[in-house]
Design an enzyme around this catalytic site. Structure first.
Site, mmCIF file in Angstrom:
data_model
loop_
_atom_site.group_PDB
_atom_site.id
_atom_site.type_symbol
_atom_site.label_atom_id
_atom_site.label_comp_id
_atom_site.label_asym_id
_atom_site.label_seq_id
_atom_site.Cartn_x
_atom_site.Cartn_y
_atom_site.Cartn_z
ATOM 1 N N ASN A 239 45.935 34.953 34.136
ATOM 2 C CA ASN A 239 45.227 35.936 32.956
ATOM 3 C C ASN A 239 44.672 37.044 33.546
ATOM 4 O O ASN A 239 43.756 37.750 32.748
ATOM 5 C CB ASN A 239 44.374 34.920 32.103
ATOM 6 N N HIS B 101 38.784 38.159 34.894
ATOM 7 C CA HIS B 101 37.711 37.410 34.519
ATOM 8 C C HIS B 101 36.698 38.164 33.743
ATOM 9 O O HIS B 101 36.375 39.117 34.287
ATOM 10 C CB HIS B 101 36.950 36.733 35.804
ATOM 11 N N GLU C 10 26.421 34.989 37.621
ATOM 12 C CA GLU C 10 27.566 35.577 38.306
ATOM 13 C C GLU C 10 27.577 36.989 39.003
ATOM 14 O O GLU C 10 27.729 37.256 40.198
ATOM 15 C CB GLU C 10 28.930 35.723 37.260
ATOM 16 N N LYS D 253 41.837 39.630 39.118
ATOM 17 C CA LYS D 253 42.166 38.258 39.667
ATOM 18 C C LYS D 253 43.365 38.766 40.772
ATOM 19 O O LYS D 253 43.992 39.763 40.285
ATOM 20 C CB LYS D 253 42.395 37.590 38.822
ATOM 21 N N TYR E 15 33.078 29.017 39.740
ATOM 22 C CA TYR E 15 33.701 28.108 38.649
ATOM 23 C C TYR E 15 33.225 26.622 38.822
ATOM 24 O O TYR E 15 33.680 25.704 38.208
ATOM 25 C CB TYR E 15 35.157 27.947 38.712
#
Ligand code: UDP
Ligand code: MG
Length: 167
Positions: free
Chosen positions: A122, A125, A136, A11, A51
């Protein structure tokens, strides 16, 4: 043992912190095969599609800004790994969603943080299950961008403009 494939995204916070090397090293310890990789500038459309199942969450709009790089840099590294139990193996080294609760030795435990606004930064993913990983991977990659044909393909004739370096 089931052969699986999984999508990993480094990310924008991971990119801004130059953590690509550390993260790929941790993922290499799983013994999984890297079958696709590219740096992507995430559009709002891609972010919202990725998402979509979280669109009713109160953190959705911040999550979209986060993955688009509004808080860091406008790029993510998208990776596809393949191998036995790939989904669980990757989720294990990645750690829990909340970086404060993640195993300290996991990627999120080591490098993640929660901002004072409450956004989970975080770092990575990782697909949650087989249905999601297929959705995905098909969203982020075209068949030819992977070195293995992991899902059935079909050909279509398209008219397109290609870009070349100016001579
Ligand atoms: N997220 C957040 N706050 C939450 C839950 C999730 O900011 O309370 C963000 C976080 O970046 C997370 C992403 O939304 O990685 C997707 O959430 P999910 O529940 O799918 O967690 P993951 O599968 O990434 O562990
Ligand atoms: Mg998830």
């Amino acid at each position: 043992m089931t052969k699986q494939q999984t999508l990993v995204l480094i990310k924008p916070d991971g990119m801004a912190k130059f953590l690509t090397g550390n993260i790929i090293t941790e993922l290499a310890d799983t013994g999984l095969i890297l079958v696709g990789s590219k740096v992507v500038q995430v559009t709002r459309e891609l972010a919202e599609e990725h998402y979509q199942h979280l669109r009713d969450e109160k953190f959705f709009s911040e999550l979209i800004d986060y993955i688009m790089g509004e808080f860091h840099v406008k790029r993510v590294l998208a990776l596809v790994y393949q191998g036995d139990n790939a989904i669980e193996k990757v989720r294990h080294v990645v750690g829990s969603t909340d970086p404060e609760k993640a195993e300290p030795t996991s990627i999120r435990g080591k490098f993640g943080r929660i901002t004072k606004e409450g956004v989970f930064e975080n770092v990575v993913h990782a697909s949650e299950n087989e249905k999601e990983s297929e959705r995905e991977i098909k969203l982020w990659f075209r068949p030819k961008e992977l070195v293995r044909t992991i899902f059935p393909t079909e050909s279509k004739e398209v008219k397109k403009v290609e870009y070349f370096w100016k001579s």
